[in-house]
Motif scaffolding. Structure first.
Motif, PDB file in Angstrom:
ATOM      1  N   ARG A  29     -24.930 -23.826 -89.512  1.00  0.00           N
ATOM      2  CA  ARG A  29     -24.049 -24.620 -89.743  1.00  0.00           C
ATOM      3  C   ARG A  29     -22.872 -24.164 -90.211  1.00  0.00           C
ATOM      4  O   ARG A  29     -22.564 -22.962 -90.845  1.00  0.00           O
ATOM      5  CB  ARG A  29     -24.707 -25.552 -90.812  1.00  0.00           C
ATOM      6  N   ILE A  30     -21.750 -24.694 -89.897  1.00  0.00           N
ATOM      7  CA  ILE A  30     -20.459 -24.184 -89.520  1.00  0.00           C
ATOM      8  C   ILE A  30     -19.541 -25.221 -91.076  1.00  0.00           C
ATOM      9  O   ILE A  30     -19.642 -25.952 -90.352  1.00  0.00           O
ATOM     10  CB  ILE A  30     -19.803 -23.925 -88.053  1.00  0.00           C
ATOM     11  N   ASP A  31     -19.102 -24.766 -91.703  1.00  0.00           N
ATOM     12  CA  ASP A  31     -18.485 -25.124 -93.205  1.00  0.00           C
ATOM     13  C   ASP A  31     -16.960 -25.674 -92.410  1.00  0.00           C
ATOM     14  O   ASP A  31     -16.464 -24.678 -92.230  1.00  0.00           O
ATOM     15  CB  ASP A  31     -18.968 -24.474 -94.184  1.00  0.00           C
ATOM     16  N   MET A  32     -16.107 -26.845 -91.943  1.00  0.00           N
ATOM     17  CA  MET A  32     -14.724 -26.817 -91.264  1.00  0.00           C
ATOM     18  C   MET A  32     -13.871 -26.235 -92.854  1.00  0.00           C
ATOM     19  O   MET A  32     -12.877 -25.657 -92.421  1.00  0.00           O
ATOM     20  CB  MET A  32     -14.691 -28.170 -90.614  1.00  0.00           C
ATOM     21  N   ASP A  33     -14.468 -26.600 -93.873  1.00  0.00           N
ATOM     22  CA  ASP A  33     -12.970 -26.234 -95.276  1.00  0.00           C
ATOM     23  C   ASP A  33     -13.169 -25.005 -95.251  1.00  0.00           C
ATOM     24  O   ASP A  33     -11.790 -24.402 -95.315  1.00  0.00           O
ATOM     25  CB  ASP A  33     -13.742 -26.876 -96.451  1.00  0.00           C
ATOM     26  N   VAL A  34     -14.206 -24.455 -95.139  1.00  0.00           N
ATOM     27  CA  VAL A  34     -14.397 -23.002 -95.066  1.00  0.00           C
ATOM     28  C   VAL A  34     -13.646 -22.004 -93.919  1.00  0.00           C
ATOM     29  O   VAL A  34     -12.613 -21.190 -94.312  1.00  0.00           O
ATOM     30  CB  VAL A  34     -15.672 -22.153 -95.180  1.00  0.00           C
TER      31      VAL A  34
END
Ligand code: 5GP
Length: 196
Positions: A29-34
Motif C-alpha cells: 500500500r502506498i501512502d501518498m502523504d509520505v
C-alpha cells in the motif's frame, strides 16, 4: 526525527535477515502523504541542479519516482527486470543481485529512453548493498548520460551500499538512514542526519 523515520517507527516491522517491512506505506500500500513529503524533500535537497529525467527500477521505486518527476515536470524511466540474459542491441543491460530475493536480476532500459548528455536523478525505495543503484548507474554511463545523484527513501546504513557509493563520489541523499535494527526487540535506530 523526520516524517519518514516516525512512520517507520510507527508502522515498520523488522524481519529476520536484516529486512525492514514497510508494506503498509511503501511496498504494497502506498501512502501518498509520505510520497509527497519525500518528493518535496528530494526536490529541496537537489535544488539548483538541472534534472532531465528520473530513473528508478521496477516496481517499488516507481511511486516516489513519479511523485518527484511530477514536481520537475520530466519523464520517469523505470528499468525493467528482464527474464533472460539474451543480449539485444536495442537495450542497455546491467545486472544486480537482489538482497531481498537472493537472485541475480538482469535489468534493462530501452536505448531511446536515455540520451547522451542528459542529467539523471536516480531514486529508489531502499539502499542496502547498493547493487540496484550500481546497475542503474551503469546504465546511465552506458547511455553517455550523467548521474546528478541518488535519492533513497530508506538507506540501511548498516549495509555498505551508501558508504561505498559516497566513497566513489556519488551524491546520495537518503530520507531515513537506519544505523541498526533488531528483529527480537523491534528496535530501530536512525543515524543523525548531519552525519550523512
Ligand atoms: P540493494 O541492491 O541496495 O542491496 O537493495 C536495493 C533493493 O532491494 C531495493 O530496490 C529494495 O526493493 C530491496 N530491499 C533491500 N533491503 C530491503 C529491506 O530491508 N526492505 C525492503 N522492503 N526492501 C529491501
Amino acid at each position: 526525527m523526520n516524517f519518514l523515520e516516525e512512520k517507520i517507527l510507527a508502522d515498520g516491522r523488522v524481519y529476520a535477515g536484516d529486512i525492514l517491512k514497510v508494506d503498509s506505506f511503501i511496498n504494497h500500500r502506498i501512502d501518498m502523504d509520505v510520497m509527497r513529503q519525500a518528493a518535496c524533500e528530494f526536490k529541496r535537497r537537489y535544488e539548483g541542479e538541472r534534472v532531465d529525467k528520473i530513473l528508478t527500477i521496477e516496481a517499488s521505486g516507481i511511486a516516489i519516482a513519479v511523485m518527484l518527476a511530477n514536481m520537475y515536470d520530466v519523464p520517469v524511466v523505470f528499468a525493467k527486470k528482464a527474464e533472460t540474459a539474451n543480449s539485444t542491441d536495442d537495450k542497455y543491460r546491467s545486472q544486480a543481485f537482489s538482497f531481498t530475493r537472493k537472485e541475480m536480476n538482469d535489468i534493462v532500459v530501452s536505448r531511446p529512453y536515455i540520451s547522451p548528455g542528459e542529467r539523471i536523478l536516480i531514486v529508489d525505495d531502499f539502499l542496502a548493498t547498493g547493487q540496484a543503484a550500481r546497475a542503474l548507474i551503469d546504465i546511465v554511463r552506458q547511455a553517455g548520460a550523467e548521474v546528478v545523484g541518488l535519492g533513497m527513501l530508506v538507506e540501511k546504513g548498516q549495509q555498505e551500499g551508501g558508504k561505498s557509493l559516497r566513497g566513489d563520489g556519488y551524491r546520495v541523499e537518503s530520507i531515513a538512514i537506519i544505523d541498526s535494527m533488531d528483529h527480537g526487540t523491534q528496535t530501530i535506530r536512525f543515524r543523525n542526519h548531519s552525519a550523512q
